[in-house]
Design an enzyme around this catalytic site. Structure first.
Site, short mmCIF file in Angstrom:
data_model
loop_
_atom_site.label_atom_id
_atom_site.label_comp_id
_atom_site.label_asym_id
_atom_site.label_seq_id
_atom_site.Cartn_x
_atom_site.Cartn_y
_atom_site.Cartn_z
N ASP A 1 12.06 -21.42 -5.45
CA ASP A 1 11.80 -22.40 -6.50
C ASP A 1 10.73 -22.00 -7.50
OD1 ASP A 1 9.63 -22.59 -4.76
OD2 ASP A 1 9.23 -24.63 -5.41
N CYS B 1 19.88 -49.75 -19.30
CA CYS B 1 18.90 -48.75 -19.75
C CYS B 1 19.06 -48.49 -21.25
CB CYS B 1 19.10 -47.42 -19.03
SG CYS B 1 19.09 -47.50 -17.25
N CYS C 1 22.36 -46.43 -17.18
CA CYS C 1 23.31 -47.53 -17.20
C CYS C 1 23.21 -48.28 -18.52
CB CYS C 1 23.03 -48.50 -16.05
SG CYS C 1 21.47 -49.35 -16.22
N ASP D 1 9.32 -16.56 -7.85
CA ASP D 1 10.63 -16.27 -7.30
C ASP D 1 11.63 -15.90 -8.39
OD1 ASP D 1 10.08 -16.89 -4.58
OD2 ASP D 1 9.99 -18.98 -5.19
N ASP E 1 12.55 -18.43 0.10
CA ASP E 1 11.14 -18.51 -0.24
C ASP E 1 10.58 -19.58 0.69
OD1 ASP E 1 8.69 -18.64 -1.69
OD2 ASP E 1 9.48 -20.41 -2.69
#
Lengths: 785, 45
Positions: free
Chosen positions: A640, A50, A47, A644, A452
């Site tokens: 993940d 920030c 934003c 994998d 997985d």
């Protein structure tokens, strides 16, 4: 996160600072004039506040010339002078402001993609400018200007159209040329042919002829097609940068100890077998190595799917990518980086994805059917007219070009990208990032979902499954101890007792690789590894209980019995619902895991999935996925970990959670954020709706052709008809695709969007922002959004 | 006819000016951070 061994602090800290500085210099690039530019990735910036906080915060550091935040890419570029003697530790400066940041290494990321987008946009602007102006001139020609004005307007149109289409058509000419030199036909071949032929004939017409010209047709054709091309590019670029924002890049180097015991930052490529490196607690091991000294626990879950932490002691081999949990380790490098486990996984993955490139995208499949038809019809009408008019090549050529322009797949070329862009945007808002259109096409056809386990179906964090033995009192003490550690198993034990009424422990000490030791009411208590806890326990309780497949953490009071907390990985909250939902969509489900049989079977039973395979290596997973594909199944792989990655690449289409490994995310076609799995059924639903819409769009485009082509073949087509057909069919296709925004709207997805844009700088970070900013009633901008 | 000789170059010239301005702003990096530009307007420096 930081290591809590606070002995010998000054020395360690100075060393760490020096290493960080060397790492910073390695990632910076020279702007000349003594100025360095360093790019940082700040994923949580979102934003106006920030931006301001970051830019002013970094600007105040001595030696910093300026800091510029880019909200779209969530990157901050800092220009600074290393010789100004400032403390250039931007990452800790940013974490002081409440933002987690990492170095953005240009060497690792190709910036080429940005340039293509920019070039497309320039082409689009030129085509748009030319199309608008020529159209204005053409309207007055169509409205019936007198012959002299008509000739003037045609000449002006030509002057605009020729350079504009030569310039703006480049993306198509290049791609058509590439296809032709590979002896293939793609959609760009008839496009280029139509544009160039129409241009040539129109130039002749404007100079010597007395017929109508096709300038506006060729330029507005380019304009429409460039819109589709640019949208397609934007979709991929947005997903790419969103995925990049999530990545905590693999360590690009390590602290190497030289012969004199001095540590220095060394780039990954320069590490040689036999080198000694230091890996602090909380860091990932950069290359395959053997533990030389130190004691710690390591988390291999991203590497091989094992959910339980493993003790690391001298002599143990660890793979690159393993997370060091509790204590600093000194490691001996076994293999150079390019032969490490990660590198092996990457080469497996490349092999797998080569096999996967057999998928031909629907646009190309259509082009393969459609392009020859266009050319044949156009050539046939040329020959037909030549015969019929007895060799009037001029009229015949005019008709042939009219056919080419009318059939030119304007709406057809928009049909696919528009639908996919709208769908990708729809999914983006739900926290699913689509890497390219091919992933959506494949997802719509998937009929088998392979999961997985660790980190995908489960959260990858252990929880207590069962407690063996012990009194309420003992559970309470264990719970207190557990809260004092960062080790995942100990954190799990913290839940052993809801409250801790009046339990006081003192002299708490965490021993890396063993557990926690403390004193309670003058007696020693231990929480940790069974063998270590048993040392202080009553001797008769040393026999292990029935061997359970899940991991455990033990607790004992000196002289008392052993309490065992059986741990297992917990399912994601919505896993059961999602599995039911996927079944209802007609999917076959399967689990492939690198974890041991016990925990895998438990999860499978809980979810009612019959086929579950355990203790698989990365290559086994790929084999299984390829086996399924050989049976004619279309596989969606959801996983993940590093292990994998090859299977993700081997499957028809793959999804990875944003919390997974970098390589997992990189090889998946779709990445989803948020804690839940509910993104999977929603993505499938949107993908199926997209493929329906694409087919409808093709139908609309072909319908137009069915009406317009006979007109063109018979020689009745005029530039006005071509312009009308082109624009109205394009608009219809776009409008139809926008309906995709409504798909699955009623379905709430777990706080996915929120996790992309959550505010990291919570209240406690605000005071450090700068003294001037302390007005307590400062309105929060987020509230306005 | 004679007014066209003046009007058309003006129309094209203005269009070309717009195009040139767009390409300049694109090369100048003004489209690199559209989200950021939307937020920055809320801050008064």
């Amino acid at each position: 996160m930081t290591c809590c061994s606070s002995s010998s602090v000054p020395n360690q800290q100075a060393l760490k600072q020096r290493l960080d500085h060397e790492r910073l210099l390695a990632a910076s690039h020279d702007m000349g004039d003594g100025l360095l530019q360093t790019d940082l990735l700040v994923p949580a910036m979102h934003c106006a506040t920030c931006i301001r906080t970051i830019e002013t915060g970094l600007g105040q550091i001595k030696g910093v010339d300026n800091a510029r935040a880019n909200l779209s890419t969530r990157r901050v570029s800092v220009r600074w002078r290393p010789d100004a003697g400032g403390d250039a530790d931007f990452i800790s400066a940013l974490s002081g402001l409440g933002f987690e940041a990492s170095l953005y290494d240009h060497a690792n990321i190709a910036t080429e993609a940005d340039d293509t987008g920019r070039k497309l946009l320039v082409c689009l602007a030129v085509a748009g400018f030319a199309a608008a102006n020529i159209m204005l001139l053409s309207v007055s020609v169509w409205a019936g200007a007198d012959a002299e004005t008509q000739r003037l307007f045609q000449l002006i149109s030509g002057l605009i159209a020729v350079p504009a289409s030569v310039f703006a058509g480049q993306p198509f000419y290049r791609s058509a040329w590439a296809a032709l030199s590979n002896r293939r036909l793609n959609m760009d071949v008839p496009i280029s042919l139509a544009v160039l032929l129409a241009l040539g004939v129109s130039v002749y017409e404007a100079l010597y002829g007395h017929h109508e010209t096709w300038f506006e047709a060729s330029v507005s054709l380019l304009f429409f097609l460039l819109i589709g091309r640019y949208l397609d590019h934007m979709m991929r670029e947005r997903a790419r940068s969103a995925i990049l924002q999530l990545s905590r890049l693999m360590p690009a180097g390590a602290s190497r100890l030289d012969a004199a015991g001095q540590a220095s930052y060394t780039p990954l490529a320069e590490l040689q077998p036999g080198d000694t490196i230091l890996v602090a607690a909380g860091e990932r091991v950069p290359v395959d190595a053997r533990v030389a000294s130190g004691l710690s626990d390591i988390d291999r879950s991203l590497v091989n799917g094992e959910s339980a932490a493993v003790q690391a002691a001298p002599g143990l081999d660890v793979e690159a990518g393993v997370l060091n949990l509790t204590g600093p380790l000194t490691l001996e490098v076994l293999r150079p980086a390019e032969q490490s486990f990660v590198a092996n996984v990457i080469s497996l993955m490349e092999a797998a994805s080569q096999a996967n490139s057999r998928h031909v995208r629907i646009a190309d499949r259509t082009a393969a059917l459609y392009a020859p038809v266009v050319h044949i019809v156009s050539a046939a009408s040329f020959i037909g007219w030549m015969v019929w008019t007895g060799g009037d090549w001029y009229t015949s050529l005019n008709v042939a070009i009219a056919v080419l322009i009318i059939t030119c797949p304007c709406a057809l070329a928009l049909a696919v990208p528009i639908a996919q862009v709208v769908a990708a945007n729809r999914l983006f808002r739900s926290g699913v990032m689509v890497k390219d259109g091919a992933a959506l096409e494949q997802l719509a056809e998937a009929d088998t979902v392979v999961f997985d386990k660790t980190g995908t179906l489960t959260l990858g964090e252990p929880r207590i499954a069962a407690v063996l033995g012990g009194t309420d009192q003992e559970h309470a003490i264990a719970s207190v101890l557990g809260r004092l550690s960062t080790h995942p198993a100990a954190r799990a034990a913290a839940a052993a007792h809801p409250g801790t009424p009046g339990v006081l422990v003192s002299d708490v000490e965490e021993l890396a690789g063993l557990g926690l030791e403390a004193v309670w009411k003058g007696r020693k208590v231990r929480l940790g590894r069974r063998s270590w806890v048993a040392e202080i326990a009553r001797s008769d309780s040393k026999a292990a209980p029935e061997s359970s497949a899940s991991s455990e953490v033990c607790f004992a009071i000196a002289g008392g019995g052993i309490v065992s907390f059986q741990l297992s990985d917990t399912l994601r909250a919505d896993a059961a619902t999602v599995v039911r939902d996927l079944r209802a969509k007609g999917m076959t489900l399967e689990i492939l895991s690198g974890d041991a049989a016990g925990p895998v079977d438990a999860v499978a039973a809980q979810l009612g999935i019959e086929k579950a395979f355990s203790s698989l290596k990365p290559a086994d997973k790929t084999d299984r996925v390829e086996g399924l594909r050989a049976q004619g199944r279309r596989v969606l792989y959801v996983g993940d970990g590093l292990n994998d990655a090859p299977a993700l690449a081997a499957a028809n289409v793959s999804m990875a959670p944003a919390s997974g490994s970098d390589i997992g995310r990189a090889s998946a076609g779709l990445v989803f954020t948020g804690k839940g799995l509910s993104a999977i059924p929603v993505a499938i639903e949107v993908a199926r709706a997209t493929s329906r819409t694409v087919r409808q769009n093709f139908g609309l485009a072909l319908g137009y052709n069915a009406i317009a082509v006979p007109l063109a073949v018979l020689g009745y087509a005029t530039p006005l008809i071509a312009a009308l057909a082109m624009s109205s069919s394009s608009i219809l296709v776009v409008a139809n695709s926008l309906r995709l925004n409504l798909v699955a709207r009623h379905k709430a997805i777990s706080p996915a969007g929120a996790s992309l844009a959550e505010h990291p700088a919570s209240e406690d970070a605000e005071p450090s922002v700068g003294k001037s900013d302390k007005a307590p009633s400062k309105p929060r901008l987020e509230a306005v959004k | 006819m004679s007014h066209l000789v003046i009007l058309i170059p003006i129309a094209l010239g203005l269009g070309a000016l717009g195009l040139a301005a767009f390409i300049w702003s694109l090369r100048n990096g003004q489209y690199d951070d559209l989200d950021g530009a939307a937020q920055r307007i809320l801050e008064d420096d």
